[in-house]
Design an enzyme around this catalytic site. Structure first.
Site, mmCIF file in Angstrom:
data_model
loop_
_atom_site.group_PDB
_atom_site.id
_atom_site.type_symbol
_atom_site.label_atom_id
_atom_site.label_comp_id
_atom_site.label_asym_id
_atom_site.label_seq_id
_atom_site.Cartn_x
_atom_site.Cartn_y
_atom_site.Cartn_z
ATOM 1 N N ALA A 1 6.541 31.832 35.700
ATOM 2 C CA ALA A 1 5.462 31.961 36.678
ATOM 3 C C ALA A 1 6.081 32.356 38.017
ATOM 4 O O ALA A 1 7.259 32.088 38.270
ATOM 5 C CB ALA A 1 4.718 30.636 36.790
ATOM 6 N N GLY B 1 7.080 30.150 32.292
ATOM 7 C CA GLY B 1 5.855 30.812 31.843
ATOM 8 C C GLY B 1 6.122 32.001 30.934
ATOM 9 O O GLY B 1 5.266 32.363 30.117
ATOM 10 N N GLU C 1 6.488 30.555 27.615
ATOM 11 C CA GLU C 1 5.161 30.056 27.219
ATOM 12 C C GLU C 1 4.234 31.201 26.819
ATOM 13 O O GLU C 1 3.479 31.096 25.846
ATOM 14 C CB GLU C 1 4.569 29.234 28.368
ATOM 15 C CG GLU C 1 5.371 27.962 28.610
ATOM 16 C CD GLU C 1 4.998 27.259 29.904
ATOM 17 O OE1 GLU C 1 5.151 27.867 30.986
ATOM 18 O OE2 GLU C 1 4.537 26.114 29.839
ATOM 19 N N GLU D 1 11.533 24.506 34.376
ATOM 20 C CA GLU D 1 10.660 24.030 35.456
ATOM 21 C C GLU D 1 11.207 22.788 36.144
ATOM 22 O O GLU D 1 10.981 22.563 37.335
ATOM 23 C CB GLU D 1 9.259 23.730 34.906
ATOM 24 C CG GLU D 1 8.433 24.960 34.554
ATOM 25 C CD GLU D 1 8.642 25.460 33.138
ATOM 26 O OE1 GLU D 1 9.624 25.034 32.469
ATOM 27 O OE2 GLU D 1 7.831 26.277 32.686
HETATM 28 N N1 CO8 Z 1 9.216 33.970 40.376
HETATM 29 C C1 CO8 Z 1 9.318 34.824 41.399
HETATM 30 N N2 CO8 Z 1 10.341 35.679 41.550
HETATM 31 C C2 CO8 Z 1 11.313 35.673 40.611
HETATM 32 C C3 CO8 Z 1 11.264 34.795 39.511
HETATM 33 C C4 CO8 Z 1 10.141 33.913 39.403
HETATM 34 N N3 CO8 Z 1 9.993 33.085 38.364
HETATM 35 N N4 CO8 Z 1 12.357 34.990 38.749
HETATM 36 C C5 CO8 Z 1 13.070 35.961 39.359
HETATM 37 N N5 CO8 Z 1 12.436 36.379 40.479
HETATM 38 C C6 CO8 Z 1 12.871 37.404 41.430
HETATM 39 C C7 CO8 Z 1 14.005 36.905 42.300
HETATM 40 O O1 CO8 Z 1 13.508 36.140 43.364
HETATM 41 C C8 CO8 Z 1 14.620 38.215 42.733
HETATM 42 O O2 CO8 Z 1 13.819 38.772 43.754
HETATM 43 P P1 CO8 Z 1 14.521 39.207 45.170
HETATM 44 O O3 CO8 Z 1 15.448 40.305 44.784
HETATM 45 O O4 CO8 Z 1 13.356 39.661 45.991
HETATM 46 O O5 CO8 Z 1 15.214 38.008 45.689
HETATM 47 C C9 CO8 Z 1 14.459 39.109 41.526
HETATM 48 O O6 CO8 Z 1 13.420 38.504 40.735
HETATM 49 C C10 CO8 Z 1 15.700 39.183 40.653
HETATM 50 O O7 CO8 Z 1 16.101 37.856 40.341
HETATM 51 P P2 CO8 Z 1 17.591 37.296 40.610
HETATM 52 O O8 CO8 Z 1 18.215 38.019 41.756
HETATM 53 O O9 CO8 Z 1 17.497 35.812 40.677
HETATM 54 O O10 CO8 Z 1 18.283 37.776 39.251
HETATM 55 P P3 CO8 Z 1 19.512 37.073 38.519
HETATM 56 O O11 CO8 Z 1 19.896 38.014 37.429
HETATM 57 O O12 CO8 Z 1 20.537 36.624 39.484
HETATM 58 O O13 CO8 Z 1 18.898 35.722 37.864
HETATM 59 C C11 CO8 Z 1 17.269 34.432 36.626
HETATM 60 C C12 CO8 Z 1 17.905 35.820 36.861
HETATM 61 C C13 CO8 Z 1 18.280 33.472 36.028
HETATM 62 C C14 CO8 Z 1 16.117 34.634 35.637
HETATM 63 C C15 CO8 Z 1 16.735 33.878 37.968
HETATM 64 O O14 CO8 Z 1 15.950 34.891 38.603
HETATM 65 C C16 CO8 Z 1 15.882 32.637 37.842
HETATM 66 O O15 CO8 Z 1 16.396 31.564 37.647
HETATM 67 N N6 CO8 Z 1 14.534 32.805 37.968
HETATM 68 C C17 CO8 Z 1 13.610 31.695 37.914
HETATM 69 C C18 CO8 Z 1 13.446 31.161 36.509
HETATM 70 C C19 CO8 Z 1 12.491 29.992 36.515
HETATM 71 O O16 CO8 Z 1 12.740 28.946 37.078
HETATM 72 N N7 CO8 Z 1 11.331 30.171 35.846
HETATM 73 C C20 CO8 Z 1 10.354 29.124 35.738
HETATM 74 C C21 CO8 Z 1 9.296 29.303 36.799
HETATM 75 S S1 CO8 Z 1 8.107 27.986 36.785
HETATM 76 C C22 CO8 Z 1 7.101 28.346 35.491
HETATM 77 O O17 CO8 Z 1 7.223 29.358 34.869
HETATM 78 C C23 CO8 Z 1 5.996 27.408 35.071
HETATM 79 C C24 CO8 Z 1 5.561 26.559 36.182
HETATM 80 C C25 CO8 Z 1 4.503 25.611 35.720
HETATM 81 C C26 CO8 Z 1 3.762 25.058 36.895
HETATM 82 C C27 CO8 Z 1 2.486 24.422 36.482
HETATM 83 C C28 CO8 Z 1 1.489 24.374 37.637
HETATM 84 C C29 CO8 Z 1 0.061 24.049 37.184
#
Ligand code: CO8
Length: 258
Positions: free
Chosen positions: A66, A109, A112, A132
């Site tokens: 997400a 997400g 999921e 998460e």
């Molecule tokens: N959301 C927003 N932006 C993201 C996300 C994300 N989930 N993942 C990556 N991006 C963006 C980064 O911010 C980056 O953007 P920018 O260049 O503008 O800074 C761009 O994508 C590239 O990412 P990275 O530079 O981080 O790339 P890497 O190769 O270094 O790393 C990873 C890749 C390991 C995938 C890393 O990006 C990461 O850890 N991302 C987040 C993964 C994560 O935590 N996902 C879970 C999110 S929460 C969820 O899905 C469910 C929430 C449920 C909530 C329930 C509420 C009701």
């Protein structure tokens, strides 16, 4: 011009392809993307000319979760009153068979979304995880439920509590994905598998999907009874007549989807 901005859609014969397309954010699932995936999948579901739907991302990421930047400033009242993420339930309600073709990251997400699909074909580059907990939240699009049903308590618990990722081979061994493919072959193979489903009877494929899904909702006795009644109802279709007639005549069946 496409009506969508965060996804690409196309049809190849009776197969529809939805490609998540926010490359700069690794296909993070923001609200617009959620609306568009659900709208596209529902439109294909209503289209009798479509017999299977493939959802895919890029080589680097199916979806990295997400959209954290969109969620970051939301309050409890925002997410509660909007029933944040409930819209994804409409994807689970799609009756046309759906396949997730996953390469690269399928996190949070993203994992999921893949699990909402009927089955997952994974590239050897795929990584699945529910990270998460590192953000101070828990899975919110069914991860704690569908992952547990797919891989069992031990692995699901470890993944949800630690955020540890599973690679494609572990995911296959654990039953999360149906098959692992070389990354270069993933989409072609997914489209081929989808085409093989789409050339079958659509109503009977819908019945098979509903019967398998019932296994997650009910007892064995009730599930077996449900299956038997649905099996009986396949005899009301022209496609049952064609399928069995074609077998006895030693020819390939041509299903009319009714
Ligand atoms: N959301 C927003 N932006 C993201 C996300 C994300 N989930 N993942 C990556 N991006 C963006 C980064 O911010 C980056 O953007 P920018 O260049 O503008 O800074 C761009 O994508 C590239 O990412 P990275 O530079 O981080 O790339 P890497 O190769 O270094 O790393 C990873 C890749 C390991 C995938 C890393 O990006 C990461 O850890 N991302 C987040 C993964 C994560 O935590 N996902 C879970 C999110 S929460 C969820 O899905 C469910 C929430 C449920 C909530 C329930 C509420 C009701």
């Amino acid at each position: 011009m496409s009506e969508y901005e965060t996804i690409l859609t196309e049809t190849r014969g009776r197969v529809a392809l939805i490609t998540l397309n926010r490359p700069k954010a690794l296909n993070a699932l923001n609200s617009q993307l959620m609306h568009e995936v659900v709208a596209a999948a529902r439109a294909f579901d209503r289209d009798r000319g479509i017999g299977a739907i493939v959802i895919t991302g890029s080589d680097r990421a199916f979806a990295a979760g997400a959209d954290i930047k969109e969620m970051q400033s939301k309050s409890y009242m925002d997410v509660y009153l909007d029933d944040f993420f409930a819209e994804w339930d409409a994807l689970a309600a799609v009756r046309t068979p759906t396949i997730a073709a996953v390469a690269g990251y399928a996190l949070g997400g993203g994992c999921e979304l893949a699990m909402i699909c009927d089955f997952i074909l994974a590239a050897d580059t795929a990584q699945f995880g529910q990270p998460e907990i590192a953000l101070g939240v828990i899975p919110g699009i069914g991860g704690s439920q569908r992952l547990t049903r797919a891989v069992g308590k031990a692995k699901a618990m470890e993944m949800c509590l630690t955020g540890r990722k599973m690679d494609a081979n572990e995911a296959e061994r654990a039953g999360l994905v149906s098959r692992v493919l070389p990354a270069a072959d993933l989409l072609d193979e997914a489209m081929t598998v989808a085409a093989s489903i789409a050339e079958k009877s659509l109503p009977v494929a819908m019945m098979a999907k509903e019967a398998v899904n019932r296994a997650f909702e009910t007892t064995l006795t009730e599930g077996v009874r449900f299956e038997r009644r649905v099996f009986h109802s396949t005899f009301a279709t022209a496609d049952q007549t064609e399928g069995m007639t074609a077998f006895t005549e030693k020819r390939t069946p041509v299903f009319e989807n009714r």
